[in-house]
Design an enzyme around this catalytic site. Structure first.
Site, mmCIF file in Angstrom:
data_model
loop_
_atom_site.group_PDB
_atom_site.id
_atom_site.type_symbol
_atom_site.label_atom_id
_atom_site.label_comp_id
_atom_site.label_asym_id
_atom_site.label_seq_id
_atom_site.Cartn_x
_atom_site.Cartn_y
_atom_site.Cartn_z
ATOM 1 N N CYS A 86 0.833 -1.202 0.000
ATOM 2 C CA CYS A 86 0.000 0.000 0.000
ATOM 3 C C CYS A 86 0.875 1.262 0.000
ATOM 4 C CB CYS A 86 -0.962 -0.044 1.182
ATOM 5 S SG CYS A 86 -2.640 0.365 0.727
ATOM 6 N N HIS A 181 -3.789 -5.006 0.975
ATOM 7 C CA HIS A 181 -3.217 -5.516 2.228
ATOM 8 C C HIS A 181 -3.221 -7.053 2.239
ATOM 9 C CE1 HIS A 181 -2.672 -1.780 4.472
ATOM 10 N NE2 HIS A 181 -3.724 -1.342 3.804
ATOM 11 N N GLU A 183 -1.886 -8.922 4.375
ATOM 12 C CA GLU A 183 -1.843 -9.443 5.750
ATOM 13 C C GLU A 183 -3.221 -9.661 6.361
ATOM 14 O OE1 GLU A 183 -1.558 -4.895 6.171
ATOM 15 O OE2 GLU A 183 -1.019 -6.451 4.726
#
EC number: 6.3.5.2
Length: 525
Positions: A86, A181, A183
């Protein structure tokens, strides 16, 4: 000689994203050690750390602003793979010759990106296919700015209609950027992408496992303290319990645990702690019954913050007195964990994380010159729990809901009295027992009861009585920063209420708290 479990390591540079700690936890879940540092590190610090790869986190700022954070230029000169997430992708693009602009529309939430070119990062990874056979990935976006031109030596790997450069790559230098993202669980293949980067591209071995972490911690404790004696404040919470077990394995009887029973614990908790750690595991425990001392110090105090300070002060006084009785103690052990270290202090920039010790126990007497032992300071909470299981601690104890440091001192609203604590202990035990019986305990993130210092009229038999009110509280949350109240079944709530009113003499009314966070907090005080 124990294996060097820090041999392969990832450096994560933090640009301020709320998800940065999650990135680190995901890397650890892959069995690879990593550390989280502020973005403004020096070249010398990076060289000393000697990372196998570097991840640039997301962040709330705009790369188009003049003084926005930048990665140290050495990151791109170190010769190791770099993964920008990002904001991390945007600063990578800008610093290497690309272009970033503020977008007309902020992309937040679910998106589907189409893979248009082959890349080691996503090869063979897909959620679906387009009509002409191109891979599609379900991802979670959260950005305002976007890359409008990638550096000349990069290729476009994936895009969406509104985001032409959703993934970019320089395969030769092993630089990768994603405008989403990986994660978070909403990015369905995110863990596979992180694994591809960490394990394949950075070539890190999975050395960071509970058994190896224990061996490493035991060896380091022995090297640090030798034959010296160590003291630990044992509360029965996860961190102090795992610290106690690690130290016991490392130094045996040279560890003394001080268990202060402040009268603010859960039902039978003191007995359970003493039985498990003393009788079952054979630790050397000094039990200090101090209920009267804590309650007399709290008498007449209604302010929540003042109550917290009193409980903390009295604990330090009691612990200090016990520590002074012990001879030749050279070390104080504490259950400091990695998030404590990360959040401990900020540098002058307001962004950098400064590593310093958390003094969980508080100030020891000046005449006691002790070193500090913190065997958990590299570990996240989920890792501490896994290590606890490996050390033989019971699952129910390691995975039970959070309990505040001041205990019932902040769950009895207003003045804390023994009568109120005794009632609340029994009420809470019934609520938790029923949650477990209904298989609901692990479905909520935290559940507890609160004693309200108001009397309410009730009917018992032919008579009326004025007794106390308690509130049930159960919430669902991922990070405890925000929370929803748990929609427990009505018949379950009815069963709990009936049991409490019938079995706990002194309670006439049970209410259920349906406040979210925000605006309410999870705890009442």
């Amino acid at each position: 000689m124990t294996e060097n479990i820090h041999k392969h390591r990832i450096l994560i540079l933090d640009f301020g994203s709320q998800y940065t700690q999650l990135v680190a936890r995901r890397v650890r879940e892959l069995g690879v050690y990593c550390e989280l540092w502020a973005w403004d590190v020096t070249e010398a610090q990076i060289r000393d750390f000697n990372p196998s790869g570097i991840i640039l986190s997301g962040g709330p700022e705009s790369t188009t602003e003049e003084n926005s954070p930048r990665a140290p230029q050495y990151v791109f000169e170190a010769g190791v793979p770099v993964f920008g997430v990002c904001y991390g992708m945007q600063t990578m693009a800008m610093q290497l010759g690309g272009h970033v602009e503020a977008s007309n529309e902020r992309e937040f939430g679910y998106a589907q990106v189409e893979v248009v070119n082959d890349s080691a990062l996503v090869r063979g990874i897909e959620d679906a296919l387009t009509a002409d056979g191109k891979p599609l990935l379900d991802v979670w976006m959260s950005h305002g700015d976007k890359v409008t031109a990638i550096p000349s030596d990069f290729i476009t790997v994936a895009s969406t209609e509104s985001c032409p450069f959703a993934i970019m790559a320089n395969e030769e230098k092993r630089f990768y950027g994603v405008q989403f993202h990986p994660e978070v669980t909403h990015t369905r293949q995110g863990m596979r992408m992180l694994e591809r980067f960490v394990r394949d591209i950075c070539q890190c071995e999975a050395l960071w496992t509970p058994a190896k972490i224990i061996d490493d911690a035991v060896a380091r404790i022995r090297e640090q303290v030798g034959d010296d004696k160590v003291i630990l404040g044992l509360s029965g919470g996860v961190d102090s319990s795992v610290t106690a077990m690690l130290l016991h394995r490392a130094i045996g009887k040279n560890l003394t645990c001080v268990f202060v029973d402040n009268g603010l614990l859960r039902l039978n908790e003191a007995e359970q702690v003493l039985d498990m750690f003393g009788d079952h595991f054979g630790l050397n425990i000094v039990h200090v019954p101090a209920e009267d001392r804590f309650l007399s110090a709290l008498a007449g105090e209604n302010d929540p913050e003042a109550k917290r300070k009193i409980i903390g002060r009295v604990f330090v006084e009691v612990f200090d007195e016990e520590a002074l009785k012990l001879e030749d103690v050279k070390w104080l052990a504490q259950g400091t964990i990695y998030p404590d270290v990360i959040e401990s202090a900020a540098s002058a920039t307001g962004k950098a994380h400064v590593i310093k010790s958390h003094h969980n126990v508080g100030g020891l007497p000046k005449e006691m010159k002790m070193g500090l032992v913190e065997p958990l300071k590299e570990l996240f909470k989920d890792e501490v729990r896994k290590i606890g299981l490996e050390l033989g601690l019971p699952y129910d104890m390691l995975y039970r809901h959070p309990f505040p440091g001041p205990g019932l001192g902040v769950r009895v609203l207003g003045e804390v009295k023994k009568e109120y604590c005794d009632l609340l202990r029994r009420v809470d035990a019934i609520f938790i027992e029923e949650l477990r019986k209904a298989d609901l305990y692990d479905k909520v993130s935290q559940a507890f009861t609160v004693f309200l210092p108001v009397r309410s009229v009730g009917v018992m038999g032919d008579g009326r009585k004025y007794d106390w009110v308690v509130s049930l509280r159960a919430v669902e949350t991922i990070d405890f920063m925000t929370a929803h109240w748990a929609h427990l079944p009505y018949d379950f709530l009815g069963r709990v209420s009936n049991r409490i009113i019938n079995e706990v003499n002194g309670i006439s009314r049970v209410v259920y708290d349906i406040s979210g966070k925000p605006p309410a907090t999870i705890e009442w005080e």
